[in-house]
Design an enzyme around this catalytic site. Sequence first.
Site, PDB file in Angstrom:
ATOM      1  N   HIS A 161       1.547  11.200  -1.739  1.00  0.00           N
ATOM      2  CA  HIS A 161       0.146  10.880  -1.023  1.00  0.00           C
ATOM      3  C   HIS A 161      -0.681  12.343  -1.120  1.00  0.00           C
ATOM      4  CE1 HIS A 161      -2.328   9.251   2.398  1.00  0.00           C
ATOM      5  NE2 HIS A 161      -2.956   8.909   1.281  1.00  0.00           N
TER       6      HIS A 161
ATOM      7  N   HIS B 213       0.827  -1.242   0.031  1.00  0.00           N
ATOM      8  CA  HIS B 213      -0.154   0.040   0.033  1.00  0.00           C
ATOM      9  C   HIS B 213       0.938   1.129  -0.015  1.00  0.00           C
ATOM     10  CE1 HIS B 213      -2.022   3.416   2.658  1.00  0.00           C
ATOM     11  NE2 HIS B 213      -2.795   2.940   1.431  1.00  0.00           N
TER      12      HIS B 213
END
Length: 1110
Positions: A376, A332
Site C-alpha cells: 500500500h 480490496h
Amino acid sequence: MMGGNERDELIEDERSRIIEYLQTGTEMMVYQKKAERLTVQVLMETMQVALRSGDKIVKMLDIFELKEVRPDFKRFKESRWNVFRIFRPSEKEIQQDSKTCFTIFYGSEFILESLRLNADSVEDADKWLTGLELLRQETLVAHTPEIIESWLRKQMYSVDQTKKSITLKELKSLLPQINFIVPSGRFLEERFVEVGAKDYVLDFQQFNKFYNLLVFENQKMLLEEFEKGSAAFTMSNTDRPDSSVLPLDDFQNFLLNRQKEDWAKDLNKVQELMTIFIDDTMRKSNNPKFTVGEFLSFLFSKENSIWDEKFSEICPLDMNNPLSHYWINSSHNTYLIGDQLRSESSTEAYVRCLRLGCRCIELDCWNGPDEPVIYHGRTMTSKIKFKDAVKAINDHAFITSEYPVVLSIEEHCDIKQQKMMAQMLRDVFQDKLLTKPLDPEAEHLPSPNQLKGKIIIKHQKIKESDRTDKIRNAKENSVVEKEGELCIWDSIDKRFYKHDCVILDNKLYYSEEKWEEDTDNTKDDSDLYLSETWFHGRLAGGRRTAEKLLCDFCKGRDGIDGTFLVRESDTSIRNYSISLWTNGRIQHYRIFCSSENGHTSFFLTNKQCFPSMCALIEYYRQNHIEYDGFNWRLTRFLPRLNFVSHHQIGWFYSNLSRAEAEDYLLRIPRDGAFLIRQREEPGTFALSVRAEGAIKHFLIFRDNSKYVLSDTSFSSLEEMVRFFREHILKDKIKLRYPVTPQLLERSYTEDLSTYDSELYSEVTEDNPLGVQCKGVVDISKCNVVRKAKHAGHLVVTLMDKENLRQTEFTCEILEQVDEWYQVILNIIQREQSLEKKRIEEMESKTKIAIEMSDMVVYCQSTKKSTFEKYNYKEVCSVKDNTIPKEGNETGVEKSDSILLEYNRTALTRVYPSGVRVDSSNFDPCPSWKLGCQMVALNFQTADKFMQLNSALFSLNGGTGYVLKPEWIRNPTEKKPPKQNIRIRVIAARHLPYLEHVISPFVQVELWPHTGSQADDYSFKTTMFKDNGLNPVWLGPMNPPKCFKVDEPDLAFLRFVVFKEDTFSDAKFLAHATFPIRGIRSGYRSVPLKNGFNENLNLASLLVHVDQLEV
C-alpha cells in the site's frame, strides 16, 4: 505426488490402508519455532492430528480446521537463534527434497496457521498428503451424530489423554469449558447414578449418555411445541431423552406439514434420514422410531438447516450471460492481512481470498529496487515481490472455482518495471492469460462459461487515438519501391504460381494467378479431346461399329440431325473421323491433323484450321459448314460407353447435402474452393463455391445432353469446370481449388488455415494493381527470412507476427530473389526503428507500457464523471461514498438509473474510500442494487458487511459469480412480489466459549433495511443467564417478529449471537447470514459461523420460520 482426481477415486481398501498408516504415526522433521523430529499421528476417535515427542503430545490440530495440505517446494534453514527462514534451494536440492516437503494450513481466521513438515521419503509424504486431504473432505460432509461423538471424545481426552474415562471431579472442571455451570446440590451425583457409573467414574458410553441427559434437561420443554397445531404428535413421557418415541409416520407428517419438505413423500428417504440419528442399532429397522432426545438432536442439526442447499449448487445454464450480468466476488487491497497503514503484505492473503471464492483481486504495483513490488504505497505496510504474488495466484486461482479471475492492477511502476510485470504475467500464466478478445465482432462481454480458466487483466489501456498518432517521415507522394513478377507458393496446390507484384507504402500487392501453358506441368491443349465424352477413340470394327452405335442411339430417340461422334481413323495414323447422323443416314468426314514447328493443327478443309480438336468441334457446334455439297452443324453427341463419368471425378459428390457441402468448403480456407453435388431433384446439380469467406450455391440443370448454368450451356460438367477456371463465374469468383476427398483428408491432418494468406487480406480500391489485385501483405507487420525450400528453390518467407500466416515467394532469376529480399528487409528495419520511437513517445505520454496495454482486453480501467457514454470493455472504479445509500434517494434517482443502465453492459468496481484506514468495510447492498459487479471489500476484516458478502456468494456453488436478478439486468422486467417473513428464536446449542461461561442473547435483523425504526428490521431475545450449552428463549418475553421484505432477491436474514460482559456490554460471539431467497420454512437449525465466516462445530440456533407473499 498423487493428484486430486486420483485421491477422489480411491477405493475403500486403499483408503483403509492409508488411514491405518496415518494412525500408526510417522517420524518426520517438523518446523515450528525450531526444527525437531516428531511423530505425526492421526487420532481418528477425535479427528485430530497429534505431534508427539515420545509419549508427550506437543501439539494437536483439529482436522475440522484444516483448510489445505500443500506440497511445499521450499526448504527451511535453521539459524543460530532457532528462527527459521525460507530459502531458495538449488536445482539439485529441489530434485532430491521437494517431493517430501508439505505444509498443513489450518485455523478459523483470515490468515491461517501453518505447520511445515519434511518426510523421510516421497512415499511417506504422498500418503500424508492423500490421507489428510481425504479426512478433511470427509469431515466436511460428516453427519451431526458423528461430529458429536468426535467432540465428546475430544472433551474426555482433553482431561487426560492416557485414559479413556472421566471422574466426577474432572467433569466438574470440564463442564464450564463447554459453557455449562453445574447447579448446586447433588446434580452431578444423580446423573452419574442415572447413567450407571461406578465409583463416580464414567467410561465413554456413560459419558455419552450423560451428555444426552445434560443437553436434554434444559430443552425438554421444547417438545410441547409439537403436541399442538397441525401434524401434532403425542409423546407419553418427556422426562428423559429416551422416555418416549416418535414413530416413522409421525416424523414423515412433521416433515411434510410443518417443514414443507416435498421430498418427504418418499418414505424411504425419511427412513434413511432417521437412521442417521438413531443411536441404537436394533431400532434401525424398516420401521425406525426416534427417541425424543434424538428428535431434538435432529432439530438442532445441520441436516435440518434453515438454508436450502439447492441454492448452493452451481447452475451451469446461469453461467452463459455476459460478465456484466453478474455480481463478482471482489477483494480490496488483497495483499494486506490487517489495516491499511502498518500491517503486513502477504502472498498467503491472495491464496486465502482465492480459496474463499474471490474472483477479482487487487495488486498495488510499485517500483522495487530491482523488480516490481506490491504494497500500500506511501504507508508503512510491508512489501512483497510482484512475481511471488503472481506465482501464488497462478497456483490457487482455479482450486475453488474454475471461472475467470480478474487481476485489478493499480499501476504505479515506471515503464521499465511495467515491461517486467508484463513479461512475468506471460511467463507465469502462459495460456491462462487472456490477451485477445474471444469474438472481435461481439458487442457485449463474454460469459463466465466462455472464460473458464482464464486470467483477465484490469489495467489502463492506451487509447486508440494515442496509438494512431504515429511518427512517420512524411512523404509527399507514394513511391513504388519494387515491382515485377513473383512466383508465390500455393500451399493448397503445393506449387508456385506467377503473380504481378508491387511494393508500395510498405505493402506487397499481388495479382491473380497468371495461368499459363506449361509443357512440363500441364497437358497440351491439342490432347484435351482425349477426355471428352464425344471422343470414342479407336472403335473395334471402325466405321461399321460407329454406324451401329449412331443408329441405335438415334432411332430410339427420334434422331436429331447433327448427332455425332468422333473416332480415330481406320486407315490413317493421327487422323480422325466424324460420324454424323443426318436425314436418317450416317455420313463420315475426315479430320486431318498436322504438325509444323512444334504446333499441331486440326482441320476438315484447308480453309479453316484449329489449334485443337476441341476447338474444331466447338466451332462446328456453333457454325454451319459446307463440305462436299452438304450444309450441316454439329448438335448433340453420342457419349462413349466406357467414358469415366463425373461421378468418378474428385470434385463431384453424388450424395452430399447442402450443409455437408458447406462444412467441406469451410475446411478449405481459400476463395474459389468448389465442388459439384447431385441434388435430389432429377437432372439437377449444385455448384458450391467459397467466396469472401461465405458459401454460395449455383443451380445446374440438364437440358437433354447439355449442362446449363446461368444461361450458359456446356457439353459436360468437366467442360463447365474448365471454363470457369479461366472465366469469372460471378462477382470475381473463379473456380480454383477442387475440394476432393484427398484435400479433405489433408484438412483433418493439417491446419490448412495457416496457409490462408488471402481470406483476411484487405484490398482497397486505390491499390496499384486495380481490379487485378488479389491480396496484400503488410510488410511492416512481418518478419522475413530467406532460405532454400520447396525442391531447392531460394524462397523468401514473410511471416505475419500477429496471426503467423506465411507468404512465400521466389523468382525465376536468382538475382531477383535477393533484390526483393533486400527491399523487404529495409522496409522492416525502417519500420521497426520508427515503431520503437513511436512506442517510446506513446509510453512517455500515457505512462503505460505497450506490453501491459496489449494484454488488457475486457477490463480497461477508466475514470468517469458521467456514465452516459461507455464501451462494454471498460471498468469504471468508484469510491463507496459516491454510491447513494438506502433511504437517501432524493435527487439521485436519475443518476441511479444511469448507473444501473451502464452496469447492464459495462463493469463497475466499487472500493472503500481512503478514510477507512482500519480496513473497515462499507455496506455493499446499495452498490449491488445498482448492478455494480465488483464491490471490493477487505476480506481480512470480520465485520457485518464481509459476512453479507460471504452470504451472497454462497449462492451458485461458491463460484464467485452470482447472476443478478432479471429486473436488474432487464429494464422491462418487474420486481418479484414482496414477502413477509415471521421469525421466532427458540433455543441454541454449543455456543462458543470465551474465557467464562456466557450469558447469550440473539439479535435477528433484515438487511438491507428500509424501515425508519429499528423495530422494523431488527429484534433481540432476552439474555439467558450463564448457559451457552443449551439456552432456551420461550415465553411472552420472546415473541415472534414479522419482517416486510420489499426486494427478496436482494435481502438477507442475519442472526447474531452476543454475550453480555461484566459491564453489560454486548460482545459478538457468532453469526449466520443468509440470502432470503434460500431460506426454508418450519422449525429449523441455524448453523453458526465465527466472524470470519468459518463454521463453528455443532454451534446452532433453533428457530421457527414462516414465509408469506404480500
